[in-house]
Design an enzyme around this catalytic site. Structure first.
Site, PDB file in Angstrom:
ATOM      1  N   SER A 112      48.814 -26.963  23.084  1.00  0.00           N
ATOM      2  CA  SER A 112      48.188 -27.834  22.089  1.00  0.00           C
ATOM      3  C   SER A 112      49.230 -28.593  21.298  1.00  0.00           C
ATOM      4  CB  SER A 112      47.424 -27.010  21.053  1.00  0.00           C
ATOM      5  OG  SER A 112      46.557 -26.127  21.634  1.00  0.00           O
ATOM      6  N   HIS A 133      45.004 -30.451  28.893  1.00  0.00           N
ATOM      7  CA  HIS A 133      44.672 -29.910  27.568  1.00  0.00           C
ATOM      8  C   HIS A 133      43.159 -29.861  27.362  1.00  0.00           C
ATOM      9  CE1 HIS A 133      44.690 -30.153  22.974  1.00  0.00           C
ATOM     10  NE2 HIS A 133      44.892 -28.914  23.348  1.00  0.00           N
ATOM     11  N   GLU A 145      42.284 -33.759  28.300  1.00  0.00           N
ATOM     12  CA  GLU A 145      43.409 -34.693  28.179  1.00  0.00           C
ATOM     13  C   GLU A 145      44.377 -34.405  29.333  1.00  0.00           C
ATOM     14  OE1 GLU A 145      43.654 -35.470  23.365  1.00  0.00           O
ATOM     15  OE2 GLU A 145      44.686 -33.719  24.154  1.00  0.00           O
ATOM     16  N   ASN A 183      44.562 -33.737  18.920  1.00  0.00           N
ATOM     17  CA  ASN A 183      45.245 -32.974  17.872  1.00  0.00           C
ATOM     18  C   ASN A 183      46.135 -33.865  16.993  1.00  0.00           C
ATOM     19  OD1 ASN A 183      44.006 -30.622  18.483  1.00  0.00           O
ATOM     20  ND2 ASN A 183      45.675 -29.775  19.691  1.00  0.00           N
TER      21      ASN A 183
HETATM   22  N1  3HC Z   1      29.574 -20.906  26.768  1.00  0.00           N
HETATM   23  C1  3HC Z   1      28.522 -21.586  27.273  1.00  0.00           C
HETATM   24  N2  3HC Z   1      27.687 -22.323  26.516  1.00  0.00           N
HETATM   25  C2  3HC Z   1      27.930 -22.360  25.195  1.00  0.00           C
HETATM   26  C3  3HC Z   1      29.011 -21.686  24.592  1.00  0.00           C
HETATM   27  C4  3HC Z   1      29.851 -20.930  25.444  1.00  0.00           C
HETATM   28  N3  3HC Z   1      30.915 -20.269  24.989  1.00  0.00           N
HETATM   29  N4  3HC Z   1      29.011 -21.940  23.256  1.00  0.00           N
HETATM   30  C5  3HC Z   1      27.961 -22.746  23.028  1.00  0.00           C
HETATM   31  N5  3HC Z   1      27.316 -23.009  24.192  1.00  0.00           N
HETATM   32  C6  3HC Z   1      26.172 -23.891  24.379  1.00  0.00           C
HETATM   33  C7  3HC Z   1      24.894 -23.213  23.963  1.00  0.00           C
HETATM   34  O1  3HC Z   1      24.264 -22.576  25.052  1.00  0.00           O
HETATM   35  C8  3HC Z   1      24.076 -24.360  23.425  1.00  0.00           C
HETATM   36  O2  3HC Z   1      23.402 -25.000  24.476  1.00  0.00           O
HETATM   37  P1  3HC Z   1      21.993 -25.716  24.212  1.00  0.00           P
HETATM   38  O3  3HC Z   1      22.237 -26.739  23.136  1.00  0.00           O
HETATM   39  O4  3HC Z   1      21.618 -26.317  25.521  1.00  0.00           O
HETATM   40  O5  3HC Z   1      21.096 -24.611  23.791  1.00  0.00           O
HETATM   41  C9  3HC Z   1      25.102 -25.358  22.898  1.00  0.00           C
HETATM   42  O6  3HC Z   1      26.341 -25.017  23.507  1.00  0.00           O
HETATM   43  C10 3HC Z   1      25.238 -25.278  21.403  1.00  0.00           C
HETATM   44  O7  3HC Z   1      25.565 -23.938  21.017  1.00  0.00           O
HETATM   45  P2  3HC Z   1      25.007 -23.182  19.750  1.00  0.00           P
HETATM   46  O8  3HC Z   1      23.567 -23.587  19.521  1.00  0.00           O
HETATM   47  O9  3HC Z   1      25.322 -21.733  19.898  1.00  0.00           O
HETATM   48  O10 3HC Z   1      25.914 -23.631  18.540  1.00  0.00           O
HETATM   49  P3  3HC Z   1      26.145 -25.027  17.886  1.00  0.00           P
HETATM   50  O11 3HC Z   1      25.074 -26.006  18.137  1.00  0.00           O
HETATM   51  O12 3HC Z   1      26.497 -24.669  16.502  1.00  0.00           O
HETATM   52  O13 3HC Z   1      27.457 -25.565  18.643  1.00  0.00           O
HETATM   53  C11 3HC Z   1      29.774 -25.737  19.025  1.00  0.00           C
HETATM   54  C12 3HC Z   1      28.602 -24.806  18.722  1.00  0.00           C
HETATM   55  C13 3HC Z   1      29.571 -26.356  20.427  1.00  0.00           C
HETATM   56  C14 3HC Z   1      31.025 -24.884  19.011  1.00  0.00           C
HETATM   57  C15 3HC Z   1      29.808 -26.882  17.946  1.00  0.00           C
HETATM   58  O14 3HC Z   1      29.840 -26.308  16.668  1.00  0.00           O
HETATM   59  C16 3HC Z   1      31.001 -27.794  18.089  1.00  0.00           C
HETATM   60  O15 3HC Z   1      31.006 -28.716  18.892  1.00  0.00           O
HETATM   61  N6  3HC Z   1      32.047 -27.558  17.256  1.00  0.00           N
HETATM   62  C17 3HC Z   1      33.280 -28.349  17.247  1.00  0.00           C
HETATM   63  C18 3HC Z   1      34.223 -27.771  18.270  1.00  0.00           C
HETATM   64  C19 3HC Z   1      35.503 -28.527  18.287  1.00  0.00           C
HETATM   65  O16 3HC Z   1      35.820 -29.391  17.470  1.00  0.00           O
HETATM   66  N7  3HC Z   1      36.346 -28.160  19.283  1.00  0.00           N
HETATM   67  C20 3HC Z   1      37.659 -28.700  19.405  1.00  0.00           C
HETATM   68  C21 3HC Z   1      38.619 -27.833  18.699  1.00  0.00           C
HETATM   69  S1  3HC Z   1      40.272 -28.419  18.831  1.00  0.00           S
HETATM   70  C22 3HC Z   1      40.808 -27.692  20.241  1.00  0.00           C
HETATM   71  O17 3HC Z   1      40.157 -26.949  20.902  1.00  0.00           O
HETATM   72  C23 3HC Z   1      42.185 -28.077  20.638  1.00  0.00           C
HETATM   73  C24 3HC Z   1      43.065 -26.904  20.860  1.00  0.00           C
HETATM   74  O18 3HC Z   1      44.344 -27.413  21.132  1.00  0.00           O
HETATM   75  C25 3HC Z   1      43.118 -25.878  19.790  1.00  0.00           C
END
Ligand code: 3HC
Length: 272
Positions: A112, A133, A145, A183
């Protein structure tokens, strides 16, 4: 993240070997992958239990989880490293893999915060290295990415991009710059959110509520910090090369107390 990467690859007909030194991590990863594949299957097949079960078992059948990657490395088309952000360790591992992998193997990192060219410093096959990424949660986030260094060949870059599309991701290309695209932009946002709370301008709960309800973000910056891990953020702050390096006393003290976010059960919020 390795578990998520292995999952999306296995789900899309790729044979995958997930390697971790710890048997405990392998056991918990297998469990997590099965749960996550079941969520995906439920979405894909709704009430068709038979099709859903077949999808889960086929996916799990394409996945091996091992503590010794020797055999897999000897025939791999692609190696994606997703270990902790420890540069010397990554450099050592890639040097070893470069020796044992066949000619065809592309070596890629899911880093990252580090430069791919630094990670691959000791690798001889400089034309067959790159960055892949992913974003948390990997099965849900559609972006990948694809990073090329100055020496990554067109063939390697095209193969990495094609693989990204084959596992169902939308690929974007970026040069080997710190933070790549997402990021690089998220960094200053998170730093400023931390500074606001440290100055006492607003509570972290209100900052999260504001960004979700006022800007339409799915998570506020503090929920996101918990989700990606406070230790990763501390690592960014300690990297002298990082453009958003900014000491946060709050993050340092939370990491010292073992509050790393979702993975440790507590960060800014508590998790079951
Ligand atoms: N596996 C499979 N499916 C999953 C899952 C998993 N681990 N987590 C969530 N889902 C699916 C659910 O089944 C659900 O599907 P549906 O809408 O068809 O029912 C859908 O995703 C939404 O899940 P939830 O209802 O449980 O929860 P939310 O609606 O609150 O969504 C989230 C959760 C997708 C995590 C949302 O909050 C989100 O998009 N958050 C932002 C995440 C983000 O910004 N990520 C980037 C981080 S930076 C990074 O990763 C970079 C690295 O370098 C650190």
């Amino acid at each position: 993240m390795g578990a998520g990467i292995a999952q999306v690859s296995a789900q899309t007909n790729h044979k995958v070997t997930l390697v971790d030194l710890s048997e405990k991590v392998l056991t918990s990863s297998e469990k997590r992958i099965r749960t996550s594949v079941s969520r995906v299957a439920k979405k894909l097949f709704k009430d068709d239990n038979k099709a859903s079960e077949a999808f889960i078992e086929d996916t799990m059948g394409r996945l091996s989880l091992v503590s010794d990657g020797g055999e897999a490395l000897a025939s791999a088309d692609l190696v994606v490293e997703a270990i902790t952000e420890n540069l010397p360790l990554k450099q050592r591992l890639f040097r070893e893999w470069d020796e044992v992998c066949p000619e065809k193997t592309i070596l890629a990192s899911n880093t990252s915060t580090l430069r791919i060219s630094d990670i691959m410093k000791n690798v001889k096959r400089q034309d067959r290295v790159g960055g892949l990424h992913f974003f948390n949660p990997v099965p849900v986030m559609k972006l990948l990415e694809v990073i090329r260094t100055d020496s990554t060949s067109d063939q390697t870059f095209n193969a990495m991009s094609a693989w990204g599309r084959a596992i169902g991701k939308h690929t974007v290309a970026c040069k080997d710059t710190i933070g790549f695209i997402v990021n690089r932009l998220l960094g200053p946002y998170i730093q400023e959110a931390l500074a606001m709370v440290e100055r006492g301008d607003a509570t972290f709960q209100d900052v999260d509520a504001a960004m979700k309800l006022g800007a339409g973000y799915p998570m506020g910056p503090f929920e996101l910090l918990d989700y990606t891990g406070l230790d990763l953020h501390k690592f960014i702050n300690e990297n002298p090369d990082h453009p958003f390096r900014q000491e946060s006393k709050l993050i340092n003290s939370m990491v010292e107390q073992g509050k790393l976010g979702v993975k440790s059960g507590e960060g800014f919020y508590k998790y079951k």
